[in-house]
Design a protein around this motif. Structure first.
Motif, mmCIF file in Angstrom:
data_model
loop_
_atom_site.group_PDB
_atom_site.id
_atom_site.type_symbol
_atom_site.label_atom_id
_atom_site.label_comp_id
_atom_site.label_asym_id
_atom_site.label_seq_id
_atom_site.Cartn_x
_atom_site.Cartn_y
_atom_site.Cartn_z
ATOM 1 N N SER A 1 18.227 65.149 -40.491
ATOM 2 C CA SER A 1 17.723 66.466 -40.888
ATOM 3 C C SER A 1 17.026 67.182 -39.740
ATOM 4 C CB SER A 1 16.758 66.309 -42.068
ATOM 5 O OG SER A 1 15.670 65.463 -41.713
ATOM 6 N N PHE A 2 16.743 68.449 -40.009
ATOM 7 C CA PHE A 2 15.934 69.305 -39.132
ATOM 8 C C PHE A 2 14.697 69.669 -39.943
ATOM 9 C CE2 PHE A 2 14.890 73.676 -37.579
ATOM 10 C CZ PHE A 2 14.564 73.357 -36.283
ATOM 11 N N GLN A 3 13.585 69.004 -39.656
ATOM 12 C CA GLN A 3 12.389 69.143 -40.481
ATOM 13 C C GLN A 3 11.410 70.113 -39.830
ATOM 14 O OE1 GLN A 3 11.040 65.076 -40.916
ATOM 15 N NE2 GLN A 3 13.099 64.416 -41.502
ATOM 16 N N ILE A 4 10.967 71.084 -40.618
ATOM 17 C CA ILE A 4 10.066 72.117 -40.112
ATOM 18 C C ILE A 4 8.652 71.830 -40.593
ATOM 19 C CG2 ILE A 4 9.567 74.585 -40.053
ATOM 20 C CD1 ILE A 4 12.521 75.061 -40.768
ATOM 21 N N HIS A 5 7.695 71.876 -39.667
ATOM 22 C CA HIS A 5 6.283 71.726 -40.000
ATOM 23 C C HIS A 5 5.610 73.092 -39.883
ATOM 24 C CE1 HIS A 5 5.935 67.164 -39.490
ATOM 25 N NE2 HIS A 5 7.219 67.461 -39.354
ATOM 26 N N LEU A 6 4.751 73.398 -40.846
ATOM 27 C CA LEU A 6 4.032 74.675 -40.838
ATOM 28 C C LEU A 6 2.574 74.429 -41.202
ATOM 29 C CD1 LEU A 6 4.127 77.743 -40.523
ATOM 30 C CD2 LEU A 6 4.696 77.898 -42.960
ATOM 31 N N GLN A 7 1.690 74.677 -40.251
ATOM 32 C CA GLN A 7 0.254 74.572 -40.485
ATOM 33 C C GLN A 7 -0.306 75.959 -40.755
ATOM 34 O OE1 GLN A 7 -2.006 72.768 -37.299
ATOM 35 N NE2 GLN A 7 -3.966 73.509 -38.103
ATOM 36 N N VAL A 8 -1.044 76.086 -41.841
ATOM 37 C CA VAL A 8 -1.704 77.348 -42.185
ATOM 38 C C VAL A 8 -3.174 77.049 -42.457
ATOM 39 C CG1 VAL A 8 0.391 78.403 -43.115
ATOM 40 C CG2 VAL A 8 -1.127 77.115 -44.643
ATOM 41 N N PRO A 9 -4.032 78.074 -42.483
ATOM 42 C CA PRO A 9 -5.446 77.831 -42.780
ATOM 43 C C PRO A 9 -5.632 77.095 -44.105
ATOM 44 C CG PRO A 9 -5.159 80.050 -41.911
ATOM 45 C CD PRO A 9 -3.784 79.492 -42.125
ATOM 46 N N LEU A 10 -6.649 76.250 -44.153
ATOM 47 C CA LEU A 10 -6.872 75.387 -45.311
ATOM 48 C C LEU A 10 -6.835 76.146 -46.627
ATOM 49 C CD1 LEU A 10 -7.710 72.695 -46.624
ATOM 50 C CD2 LEU A 10 -10.093 73.330 -46.156
ATOM 51 N N GLU A 11 -7.455 77.317 -46.663
ATOM 52 C CA GLU A 11 -7.557 78.047 -47.923
ATOM 53 C C GLU A 11 -6.203 78.546 -48.443
ATOM 54 O OE1 GLU A 11 -8.705 80.869 -44.510
ATOM 55 O OE2 GLU A 11 -9.083 78.776 -45.100
ATOM 56 N N ARG A 12 -5.160 78.475 -47.603
ATOM 57 C CA ARG A 12 -3.829 78.941 -48.013
ATOM 58 C C ARG A 12 -2.821 77.810 -48.187
ATOM 59 N NH1 ARG A 12 -2.373 83.908 -47.719
ATOM 60 N NH2 ARG A 12 -1.338 83.193 -49.618
ATOM 61 N N VAL A 13 -3.221 76.575 -47.921
ATOM 62 C CA VAL A 13 -2.256 75.473 -47.926
ATOM 63 C C VAL A 13 -1.582 75.314 -49.281
ATOM 64 C CG1 VAL A 13 -2.001 72.970 -47.757
ATOM 65 C CG2 VAL A 13 -3.312 74.182 -46.035
ATOM 66 N N ARG A 14 -2.341 75.376 -50.352
ATOM 67 C CA ARG A 14 -1.745 75.213 -51.679
ATOM 68 C C ARG A 14 -0.665 76.256 -51.916
ATOM 69 N NH1 ARG A 14 -2.404 77.252 -57.382
ATOM 70 N NH2 ARG A 14 -2.741 79.159 -56.193
ATOM 71 N N ASP A 15 -0.949 77.526 -51.604
ATOM 72 C CA ASP A 15 0.015 78.604 -51.836
ATOM 73 C C ASP A 15 1.282 78.398 -51.011
ATOM 74 O OD1 ASP A 15 -1.797 79.799 -53.554
ATOM 75 O OD2 ASP A 15 -2.625 81.106 -51.995
ATOM 76 N N TYR A 16 1.118 77.987 -49.771
ATOM 77 C CA TYR A 16 2.280 77.816 -48.907
ATOM 78 C C TYR A 16 3.082 76.573 -49.302
ATOM 79 C CZ TYR A 16 1.240 81.689 -45.788
ATOM 80 O OH TYR A 16 1.058 82.947 -45.270
ATOM 81 N N PHE A 17 2.411 75.526 -49.744
ATOM 82 C CA PHE A 17 3.143 74.358 -50.234
ATOM 83 C C PHE A 17 3.990 74.744 -51.447
ATOM 84 C CE2 PHE A 17 3.380 70.883 -53.329
ATOM 85 C CZ PHE A 17 4.069 69.926 -52.590
ATOM 86 N N ASN A 18 3.414 75.448 -52.400
ATOM 87 C CA ASN A 18 4.168 75.870 -53.584
ATOM 88 C C ASN A 18 5.316 76.789 -53.205
ATOM 89 O OD1 ASN A 18 2.445 74.399 -55.219
ATOM 90 N ND2 ASN A 18 1.198 76.157 -55.829
ATOM 91 N N THR A 19 5.113 77.639 -52.219
ATOM 92 C CA THR A 19 6.185 78.535 -51.779
ATOM 93 C C THR A 19 7.315 77.750 -51.117
ATOM 94 O OG1 THR A 19 4.577 80.306 -51.477
ATOM 95 C CG2 THR A 19 6.715 80.582 -50.407
ATOM 96 N N ALA A 20 6.981 76.693 -50.376
ATOM 97 C CA ALA A 20 8.021 75.855 -49.772
ATOM 98 C C ALA A 20 8.907 75.241 -50.851
ATOM 99 C CB ALA A 20 7.390 74.766 -48.908
ATOM 100 N N VAL A 21 8.296 74.824 -51.955
ATOM 101 C CA VAL A 21 9.067 74.321 -53.099
ATOM 102 C C VAL A 21 10.007 75.415 -53.611
ATOM 103 C CG1 VAL A 21 8.861 73.560 -55.504
ATOM 104 C CG2 VAL A 21 7.324 72.624 -53.757
ATOM 105 N N LEU A 22 9.478 76.613 -53.741
ATOM 106 C CA LEU A 22 10.228 77.741 -54.288
ATOM 107 C C LEU A 22 11.438 78.111 -53.437
ATOM 108 C CD1 LEU A 22 9.783 79.805 -56.687
ATOM 109 C CD2 LEU A 22 8.727 81.289 -54.976
ATOM 110 N N VAL A 23 11.278 78.071 -52.098
ATOM 111 C CA VAL A 23 12.352 78.532 -51.209
ATOM 112 C C VAL A 23 13.325 77.421 -50.832
ATOM 113 C CG1 VAL A 23 10.835 80.319 -50.281
ATOM 114 C CG2 VAL A 23 11.117 78.169 -49.014
#
Length: 475
Positions: free
Chosen positions: A190-212
């Motif tokens: 695979s080609f695995q992408i890592h994305l670090q975002v500010p702590l207060e946004r991690v939950r939202d971005y994790f859920n969005t990764a599931v969505l996309v």
């Protein structure tokens, strides 16, 4: 899972101590997150690229130890099988001309690695599943010479009470085989992408990764064939899930919680729910004890590394030692070309930024996001998905008329270079319009040349070396 271990056998006491330390670290991480004690840096990205070594006949070449010695670069490391290697990028801030920088970095790394491989008489190929890989080579004689891989094999088989692993995949054709070890896993790269975002946004971005995950797996599909059978557009998905088919506690191997899978739901309130689920529902596989302080989260990180959700949160550390939580997106296969992989990443970044910043909770229920994902993995650009309001859409129309514009908006929100936005999203657009993903190119080739998997793989490698995106590849 990237660390080597001193031994491959463990006592009951090892498991007991590990589990106690895991409990302490899970509680500590939760306190860190709730008190805002993790990194607020981001967005920052990086990637892992798994690839194949092949001989002149396009068969797997089990020479990764010799390759790594010849290559001599810390950005490369062995994978489970002797014919696989992994490449890791340096973290990059997502701004300005980062897409061009990522493309140049990966292209340069790949060029140097390919030269090292060729000096050994072999070649590097980035492809989700090598079409020429025979089941017979997926055995323990070809497992990489690292204790962690042998320990993983032993512990997974122990958890299965030594029952063989079973592949049963129905797609264009049907494949049913049994296997005596975890080496089936090595057939999926695979080609695995890592994305670090500010702590207060991690939950939202994790859920969005599931969505996309659904649109990303559809547009990047590159793994239709396994053992001569035409299966899913992205056969890597059921292959990996069934190759490490171990469930949770108390006879739960046939239940909803699998060590490889889509997960059990969105993070509802805080991202540490995922790590709590790890502790509560998944037995320890590798009880490697560490004497580092609890705030290095050694046991939590190792345990998390043995649970392979298609999207998973990872704990890491900033250069100043501050812990961070980043999202690892694992749905995209390796290949077809370097520019295709960066285009896939650009599409991911844009969708993540756009959808994570729309008001409210995730746009569709988790169960629907999961169904969309498996439909997209199976049918690729021919899939139908369900979106807002329960509306069923052909995925090509959804991609072209809703998601591509959103990705463009997201990349602009990140202040990425306009030329890069246009260049990489146009590759995604032309791939959708032409319908020629890596998976479809392979299928079209075999339709013209039935059974010629070696010829196809050689032609695939030639096209990959050309640097052209897959929608331009000739047949």
């Amino acid at each position: 899972m990237g660390q080597e271990i001193a031994r491959a056998r463990f006592s009951d006491a090892d498991f007991d101590v590990f589990r106690q330390r895991l409990l302490e670290e899970t509680a500590l991480l939760d306190r860190y997150v709730r008190r805002g004690m993790c990194s607020s840096r981001g967005p920052i990205t990086g990637f892992e690229l798994e690839s194949w070594l092949v001989d002149s006949e396009m068969n797997p070449a089990p020479v990764n130890a010799a390759f790594l010695e010849r290559f001599g670069d810390a950005q490369a490391c062995p994978e489970l099988a002797k014919f696989n290697v992994e490449f890791n990028s340096e973290p990059q801030v997502l701004s300005g001309s980062v897409l061009s920088l990522l493309h140049l970095e990966l292209a340069d790394l790949w060029r140097k690695a390919s030269s090292a491989a060729e000096s050994l008489g072999v070649a590097l190929v980035a492809i989700g599943i090598l079409p020429t890989v025979p089941a017979a080579v997926l055995n323990l004689s070809n497992i990489s010479e690292l204790n962690r891989f042998r320990a993983l094999n032993e512990q997974i088989l122990s958890a299965r009470r030594q029952e063989p692993l079973k592949l049963d995949i129905s797609g264009h054709q049907h494949l049913a085989v049994k296997h005596q070890d975890v080496m089936l896993e090595s057939a999926a790269t695979s080609f695995q992408i890592h994305l670090q975002v500010p702590l207060e946004r991690v939950r939202d971005y994790f859920n969005t990764a599931v969505l996309v995950s659904a649109p990303l797996v559809a547009v990047s599909a590159n793994s239709p064939f396994l053992f001569g059978k035409d299966l899913w557009a992205e056969t890597r998905i059921p292959l990996f899930e069934q190759a490490v088919d171990v469930g949770g506690f108390r006879e739960a191997s046939q239940g909803p919680l699998h060590r490889v899978g889509f997960g059990s739901g969105y993070a509802r309130r805080v991202i540490t729910e995922i790590f709590e689920e790890n502790f509560e529902h998944y037995p320890v596989l590798l009880p490697i004890l560490s004497e580092t302080p609890p705030d290095r989260f050694a046991h939590l990180r190792l345990h998390n590394g043995t649970i392979w959700r298609w999207n998973r949160p990872l704990v890491g550390f900033d250069p100043d030692g501050c812990p961070h939580i980043r999202v690892e997106h694992r749905v995209i296969p390796a290949g077809p070309s370097i520019v295709d992989m960066i285009a896939n990443a650009a599409f991911f970044y844009g969708l993540m930024e756009a959808l994570a910043n729309e008001p409210g909770e995730p746009l569709i229920p988790f169960a629907q996001a999961k169904d969309n994902f498996y439909q997209s993995a199976r049918y690729g650009l021919g899939a139908h998905v369900v979106w807002r309001g329960g509306v069923k859409l052909p995925i090509k129309s959804w991609l072209l008329y809703e998601l591509l514009p959103k990705a463009e908006t997201g990349l602009r929100r990140l202040a990425l270079a306009e030329a890069d936005i246009a260049r990489f999203l146009s590759i995604i657009e032309q791939r959708i319009v032409s319908g020629q993903t890596g998976s479809e190119w392979q299928r079209r080739f075999i339709a013209k040349h039935p059974g010629e998997f070696s010829t196809m793989t050689r032609e695939y490698l030639t096209c990959q070396k050309s640097g052209e995106p897959v929608h331009r590849w000739p047949l």
